[in-house]
Write a protein that holds these residues in place. Structure first.
Motif, PDB file in Angstrom:
ATOM      1  N   VAL A 112     -20.767 -93.252  49.152  1.00 33.71           N
ATOM      2  CA  VAL A 112     -19.702 -92.244  49.301  1.00 33.71           C
ATOM      3  C   VAL A 112     -19.304 -91.527  48.074  1.00 33.71           C
ATOM      4  O   VAL A 112     -18.787 -92.260  47.406  1.00 33.71           O
ATOM      5  CB  VAL A 112     -18.657 -92.697  50.260  1.00 33.71           C
ATOM      6  CG1 VAL A 112     -17.732 -91.188  50.674  1.00 33.71           C
ATOM      7  CG2 VAL A 112     -19.348 -93.063  51.871  1.00 33.71           C
ATOM      8  N   SER A 113     -19.376 -90.343  48.108  1.00 32.99           N
ATOM      9  CA  SER A 113     -19.161 -89.514  46.742  1.00 32.99           C
ATOM     10  C   SER A 113     -18.156 -87.986  47.231  1.00 32.99           C
ATOM     11  O   SER A 113     -18.622 -87.693  48.197  1.00 32.99           O
ATOM     12  CB  SER A 113     -20.131 -89.398  45.624  1.00 32.99           C
ATOM     13  OG  SER A 113     -20.789 -90.708  45.520  1.00 32.99           O
ATOM     14  N   LEU A 114     -17.678 -87.522  46.191  1.00 29.07           N
ATOM     15  CA  LEU A 114     -16.984 -86.576  46.414  1.00 29.07           C
ATOM     16  C   LEU A 114     -17.985 -85.220  46.257  1.00 29.07           C
ATOM     17  O   LEU A 114     -18.026 -84.065  46.877  1.00 29.07           O
ATOM     18  CB  LEU A 114     -15.746 -86.148  45.498  1.00 29.07           C
ATOM     19  CG  LEU A 114     -14.444 -86.769  45.705  1.00 29.07           C
ATOM     20  CD1 LEU A 114     -13.497 -86.525  44.606  1.00 29.07           C
ATOM     21  CD2 LEU A 114     -13.994 -86.484  47.174  1.00 29.07           C
ATOM     22  N   ALA A 115     -19.000 -85.518  45.568  1.00 26.97           N
ATOM     23  CA  ALA A 115     -19.886 -84.370  45.319  1.00 26.97           C
ATOM     24  C   ALA A 115     -20.438 -83.931  46.373  1.00 26.97           C
ATOM     25  O   ALA A 115     -20.705 -84.528  47.315  1.00 26.97           O
ATOM     26  CB  ALA A 115     -21.142 -84.664  44.096  1.00 26.97           C
ATOM     27  N   ASP A 132     -28.676 -94.565  52.038  1.00 26.74           N
ATOM     28  CA  ASP A 132     -27.791 -93.303  52.696  1.00 26.74           C
ATOM     29  C   ASP A 132     -26.506 -93.078  51.754  1.00 26.74           C
ATOM     30  O   ASP A 132     -26.014 -94.008  51.211  1.00 26.74           O
ATOM     31  CB  ASP A 132     -27.180 -93.555  53.951  1.00 26.74           C
ATOM     32  CG  ASP A 132     -28.437 -93.863  54.740  1.00 26.74           C
ATOM     33  OD1 ASP A 132     -29.496 -93.063  54.811  1.00 26.74           O
ATOM     34  OD2 ASP A 132     -28.131 -94.374  56.212  1.00 26.74           O
ATOM     35  N   TRP A 133     -26.484 -91.437  51.474  1.00 28.32           N
ATOM     36  CA  TRP A 133     -25.352 -91.289  50.380  1.00 28.32           C
ATOM     37  C   TRP A 133     -24.967 -90.071  51.175  1.00 28.32           C
ATOM     38  O   TRP A 133     -25.563 -88.960  51.427  1.00 28.32           O
ATOM     39  CB  TRP A 133     -25.836 -91.028  49.108  1.00 28.32           C
ATOM     40  CG  TRP A 133     -25.198 -90.994  48.075  1.00 28.32           C
ATOM     41  CD1 TRP A 133     -23.706 -91.058  48.059  1.00 28.32           C
ATOM     42  CD2 TRP A 133     -25.416 -90.671  46.400  1.00 28.32           C
ATOM     43  NE1 TRP A 133     -23.278 -90.964  46.861  1.00 28.32           N
ATOM     44  CE2 TRP A 133     -24.317 -90.737  45.924  1.00 28.32           C
ATOM     45  CE3 TRP A 133     -26.575 -90.481  45.823  1.00 28.32           C
ATOM     46  CZ2 TRP A 133     -24.176 -90.492  44.656  1.00 28.32           C
ATOM     47  CZ3 TRP A 133     -26.593 -90.268  44.657  1.00 28.32           C
ATOM     48  CH2 TRP A 133     -25.405 -90.482  43.773  1.00 28.32           C
ATOM     49  N   VAL A 134     -23.354 -90.055  51.417  1.00 21.24           N
ATOM     50  CA  VAL A 134     -22.973 -88.736  51.923  1.00 21.24           C
ATOM     51  C   VAL A 134     -21.637 -88.378  51.151  1.00 21.24           C
ATOM     52  O   VAL A 134     -21.127 -89.231  50.265  1.00 21.24           O
ATOM     53  CB  VAL A 134     -22.330 -89.173  53.299  1.00 21.24           C
ATOM     54  CG1 VAL A 134     -23.618 -89.290  54.216  1.00 21.24           C
ATOM     55  CG2 VAL A 134     -21.358 -90.152  53.570  1.00 21.24           C
ATOM     56  N   SER A 135     -21.239 -87.110  51.466  1.00 18.93           N
ATOM     57  CA  SER A 135     -20.165 -86.612  50.647  1.00 18.93           C
ATOM     58  C   SER A 135     -18.734 -86.530  51.468  1.00 18.93           C
ATOM     59  O   SER A 135     -18.793 -86.078  52.493  1.00 18.93           O
ATOM     60  CB  SER A 135     -20.472 -84.919  50.407  1.00 18.93           C
ATOM     61  OG  SER A 135     -19.280 -84.276  49.822  1.00 18.93           O
ATOM     62  N   SER A 136     -17.873 -86.854  50.895  1.00 19.46           N
ATOM     63  CA  SER A 136     -16.644 -86.838  51.268  1.00 19.46           C
ATOM     64  C   SER A 136     -15.828 -85.919  51.022  1.00 19.46           C
ATOM     65  O   SER A 136     -14.553 -85.791  51.016  1.00 19.46           O
ATOM     66  CB  SER A 136     -15.803 -88.443  51.043  1.00 19.46           C
ATOM     67  OG  SER A 136     -15.739 -88.596  49.624  1.00 19.46           O
ATOM     68  N   GLY A 137     -16.282 -84.731  50.305  1.00 24.17           N
ATOM     69  CA  GLY A 137     -15.789 -83.551  49.774  1.00 24.17           C
ATOM     70  C   GLY A 137     -14.847 -82.893  50.740  1.00 24.17           C
ATOM     71  O   GLY A 137     -13.834 -82.043  50.374  1.00 24.17           O
ATOM     72  N   ASN A 142     -11.515 -90.431  50.113  1.00 29.51           N
ATOM     73  CA  ASN A 142     -11.512 -91.120  48.605  1.00 29.51           C
ATOM     74  C   ASN A 142     -10.245 -91.593  48.320  1.00 29.51           C
ATOM     75  O   ASN A 142      -9.786 -92.489  47.799  1.00 29.51           O
ATOM     76  CB  ASN A 142     -12.228 -90.182  47.654  1.00 29.51           C
ATOM     77  CG  ASN A 142     -13.703 -90.235  47.533  1.00 29.51           C
ATOM     78  OD1 ASN A 142     -14.244 -90.715  48.733  1.00 29.51           O
ATOM     79  ND2 ASN A 142     -13.997 -90.364  46.310  1.00 29.51           N
ATOM     80  N   ARG A 143      -9.190 -90.603  48.552  1.00 28.92           N
ATOM     81  CA  ARG A 143      -7.934 -90.820  48.356  1.00 28.92           C
ATOM     82  C   ARG A 143      -7.267 -91.999  49.337  1.00 28.92           C
ATOM     83  O   ARG A 143      -6.370 -92.778  48.639  1.00 28.92           O
ATOM     84  CB  ARG A 143      -7.038 -89.596  48.547  1.00 28.92           C
ATOM     85  CG  ARG A 143      -7.173 -88.576  47.478  1.00 28.92           C
ATOM     86  CD  ARG A 143      -6.385 -87.405  47.768  1.00 28.92           C
ATOM     87  NE  ARG A 143      -4.851 -87.856  47.640  1.00 28.92           N
ATOM     88  CZ  ARG A 143      -4.133 -88.011  46.178  1.00 28.92           C
ATOM     89  NH1 ARG A 143      -4.726 -87.996  45.245  1.00 28.92           N
ATOM     90  NH2 ARG A 143      -3.018 -88.414  46.595  1.00 28.92           N
ATOM     91  N   ASP A 144      -7.572 -92.020  50.440  1.00 25.21           N
ATOM     92  CA  ASP A 144      -6.907 -92.913  51.356  1.00 25.21           C
ATOM     93  C   ASP A 144      -7.577 -94.265  51.396  1.00 25.21           C
ATOM     94  O   ASP A 144      -6.746 -95.440  51.590  1.00 25.21           O
ATOM     95  CB  ASP A 144      -7.549 -92.581  52.745  1.00 25.21           C
ATOM     96  CG  ASP A 144      -6.676 -91.265  53.523  1.00 25.21           C
ATOM     97  OD1 ASP A 144      -5.630 -90.733  52.904  1.00 25.21           O
ATOM     98  OD2 ASP A 144      -7.362 -90.727  54.579  1.00 25.21           O
ATOM     99  N   TYR A 145      -8.816 -94.240  50.687  1.00 25.99           N
ATOM    100  CA  TYR A 145      -9.136 -95.782  50.399  1.00 25.99           C
ATOM    101  C   TYR A 145      -9.232 -96.200  48.684  1.00 25.99           C
ATOM    102  O   TYR A 145      -9.996 -96.970  48.342  1.00 25.99           O
ATOM    103  CB  TYR A 145     -10.597 -96.094  50.971  1.00 25.99           C
ATOM    104  CG  TYR A 145     -10.190 -96.089  52.509  1.00 25.99           C
ATOM    105  CD1 TYR A 145      -9.755 -97.114  52.919  1.00 25.99           C
ATOM    106  CD2 TYR A 145     -10.552 -94.687  53.270  1.00 25.99           C
ATOM    107  CE1 TYR A 145      -9.314 -97.284  54.637  1.00 25.99           C
ATOM    108  CE2 TYR A 145     -10.230 -94.785  54.532  1.00 25.99           C
ATOM    109  CZ  TYR A 145      -9.604 -96.159  55.183  1.00 25.99           C
ATOM    110  OH  TYR A 145      -9.415 -96.040  56.473  1.00 25.99           O
TER     111      TYR A 145
END
Length: 245
Positions: A112-115, A132-137, A142-145
């Motif tokens: 998981v990444s912001l991009a 598998d790679w997903v965006s959390s943008g 990301n902030r919560d974890y």
């Protein structure tokens, strides 16, 4: 590199057995720690996180792929970057082929990444990765974890990373988070680790630790200064090799 005593094979076996006793102590301590980790209390996930994947929007529950356990590798890749963090990529090279083995033990794994997803997919293709790679943008995942922070938070200098024990070295930082989903579909956060807690997940480092030179990072500006993306290393001639024309 320190000078090493040169001994007979018999003397070496004696020294090796002494070290083996310490290795067994570490193994037993690690097993006790793993048991403590499994006994941690859980936190129910109440937010409905949505992620951007190559085939559209997916939920946190979708990332489990029907399995009860999910491991999330938080890979540093900010929206304005053209590539993922080289150190996170070092870890990704290591877990690239683990996914089927984890699936055999009822566990899904995802990065998981912001991009945005398009950038993730392009870089994934460049590196030859299949996980598998997903965006959390589009969410606060990301902030919560505990892996994304504001510039204002970083500027305070107050340690907030790694449960408030480690100083910042940037707004994007690495981590691993683990989740469990019960039969009713409820999702729980069970574990996270950061900083040196990620060390044990890097197989290359564990192999280097077996060698006389070890990680050989003494004197570098920071420990992973030597790391490059896999396709950016300069060809290294074999040291001590002899070539006859």
């Amino acid at each position: 590199m320190q000078q090493h005593q040169i001994v007979s094979r018999e003397q070496w076996i004696v020294a090796r057995k002494a070290l083996l006793a310490h290795e067994k102590e570490l193994t037993q301590a690690r097993e006790r720690l793993a048991d403590e980790r499994r006994r941690l209390p859980w936190v129910k996930v109440d937010k409905a996180y949505e992620f951007e994947g190559p085939n559209g929007i997916v939920s946190l529950g979708d990332l489990f792929k029907g399995r009860p356990q999910l491991i999330v590798q938080h890979v540093m890749f900010a929206p304005d970057w053209d590539a993922a963090c080289k150190s996170c990529s070092f870890w990704a090279d290591g877990f690239e082929r683990m996914v089927p083995h984890l699936a055999a033990r009822d566990t899904a794994m995802v990065a998981v990444s912001l991009a945005p997803s398009a950038k993730l997919e392009a870089f994934k293709k460049r590196m030859g990765w299949t996980f598998d790679w997903v965006s959390s943008g589009r969410n606060d995942f990301n902030r919560d974890y505990g892996v994304s922070f504001s510039q204002e938070e970083v500027a305070t200098g107050k340690p907030m990373y790694n449960f408030g024990t480690t100083p910042f070295y940037g707004p994007e930082l690495p981590g691993i988070s683990v989740f469990f989903r019960d039969e009713a579909g409820a999702i729980f956060h069970t574990y996270s680790c950061f900083a040196r807690g990620l060390d044990m997940m890097n197989a290359a480092y564990q192999y280097l630790d077996l060698t006389p030179l070890g990680r050989h990072e003494e004197g570098l500006p920071y420990p992973m200064d030597w790391v490059r993306l896999r396709d950016q290393y300069e060809p290294q001639p074999a040291k001590g090799a002899c070539c006859h024309g």
